[in-house]
Scaffold this active site. Structure first.
Site, PDB file in Angstrom:
ATOM      1  N   ILE A  42      30.227  61.302  66.570  1.00 25.92           N
ATOM      2  CA  ILE A  42      29.941  62.707  66.327  1.00 25.92           C
ATOM      3  C   ILE A  42      29.525  62.844  64.866  1.00 25.92           C
ATOM      4  CG2 ILE A  42      30.851  65.062  66.267  1.00 25.92           C
ATOM      5  CD1 ILE A  42      30.724  64.008  69.084  1.00 25.92           C
ATOM      6  N   PHE A  43      28.424  63.530  64.613  1.00 25.58           N
ATOM      7  CA  PHE A  43      27.995  63.740  63.234  1.00 25.58           C
ATOM      8  C   PHE A  43      28.597  65.041  62.727  1.00 25.58           C
ATOM      9  CE2 PHE A  43      25.093  65.316  59.924  1.00 25.58           C
ATOM     10  CZ  PHE A  43      25.181  64.245  59.049  1.00 25.58           C
ATOM     11  N   TYR A  93      28.932  67.789  59.794  1.00 25.78           N
ATOM     12  CA  TYR A  93      28.184  68.271  58.622  1.00 25.78           C
ATOM     13  C   TYR A  93      28.723  69.589  58.080  1.00 25.78           C
ATOM     14  CZ  TYR A  93      25.870  71.268  62.101  1.00 25.78           C
ATOM     15  OH  TYR A  93      25.606  72.186  63.095  1.00 25.78           O
ATOM     16  N   GLY A  94      29.689  70.200  58.789  1.00 27.21           N
ATOM     17  CA  GLY A  94      30.294  71.451  58.350  1.00 27.21           C
ATOM     18  C   GLY A  94      31.798  71.332  58.400  1.00 27.21           C
ATOM     19  N   SER A  95      32.461  72.237  59.121  1.00 27.56           N
ATOM     20  CA  SER A  95      33.922  72.230  59.148  1.00 27.56           C
ATOM     21  C   SER A  95      34.505  70.983  59.803  1.00 27.56           C
ATOM     22  CB  SER A  95      34.442  73.489  59.852  1.00 27.56           C
ATOM     23  OG  SER A  95      34.000  73.539  61.194  1.00 27.56           O
ATOM     24  N   GLU A  97      32.658  73.727  69.585  1.00 32.41           N
ATOM     25  CA  GLU A  97      31.299  73.967  69.104  1.00 32.41           C
ATOM     26  C   GLU A  97      30.445  74.791  70.064  1.00 32.41           C
ATOM     27  OE1 GLU A  97      30.460  73.174  66.090  1.00 32.41           O
ATOM     28  OE2 GLU A  97      32.368  72.167  65.724  1.00 32.41           O
TER      29      GLU A  97
END
Length: 220
Positions: free
Chosen positions: A49-50, A52-54, A127
């Site tokens: 899993i990439f 990039y935020g929380s 998400e």
């Protein structure tokens, strides 16, 4: 605060403040996960899993490897209206997404094989509760130079909460005055700035946005 327990129990899905027309059912979330796995471009065993935020500072996932990584072909953008969590229908904020073009440095998380199905279910509930993202397999380069495929939650620009203008001049005043059950929208930006710094990474868009928020919010 968002917790793993609230995601697993269904409490988050049942109680998020999203109006019904924006909220996805569990069946729709499950279908999205199944479709994404069916579209996997390779037959490898690892699932990454990439973040990039929380997901960088509050992943709520069991993983067996964490690697600084570069995602190719996408860049960070506060391009989604936030009406729950860190905004409200009365005073919307902005959510972070990925738009096409450029590259993004973040963190890749390899899900533990023994718990992979459970972990994917948790991250999908988190998400995809509003369907604003389009889960996408994309190439990432790990910190050891290895390239692999990872799932990235990129923005779905056909969804009603998508906002075309994500420039700092537009989003900073919006973020500065938005808040919701998870806290202020500005705090999200500052947490992301800290998470990037802690990982030895930089994003000039995030740094510039954080600087503008501090100008607008001298007490921050």
């Amino acid at each position: 605060m968002l917790t793993r327990e609230s995601l697993q129990s269904g409490y988050y899905l049942d109680n998020i403040e999203l109006p019904a027309e924006f909220r996805w059912t569990q069946d729709r979330i499950d279908a999205s996960l199944a479709d994404t796995l069916a579209d996997r471009p390779d037959d490898g065993e690892d699932v990454w899993i990439f973040a990039y935020g929380s997901l960088m500072w509050n992943p709520l996932l069991h993983f067996d490897r964490r690697s600084v990584a570069t995602l190719h072909g996408w860049h960070r953008s506060f391009c989604m209206r936030s009406i729950a969590g860190r905004g409200s229908p009365e005073r919307p904020g902005r959510m972070l997404g990925l738009e096409a073009g450029g590259a993004t440095q973040g963190v890749a998380l390899r899900l533990a094989a023994a718990r992979r199905a459970e972990e994917l279910s948790v991250v999908w509930r988190r998400e995809m509760v509003g369907g604003s993202y389009r889960p996408t397999w994309a190439t990432v380069t790990l910190d050891d130079g290895t390239q692999t495929q990872a799932i990235a939650f990129v923005v779905d620009d056909g969804r009603p909460l998508f906002e075309r203008d994500a420039s700092i001049a537009t989003v900073a005043p919006v973020i500065a005055h938005a808040a919701g059950s998870f806290g202020s929208n500005a705090d999200y930006v500052f947490r992301l700035e800290d998470a990037l710094r802690d990982s030895g990474l930089r994003d000039t868009y995030i740094e510039s946005l954080a600087a503008e928020l501090r100008r607008l919010l001298p007490e921050a």
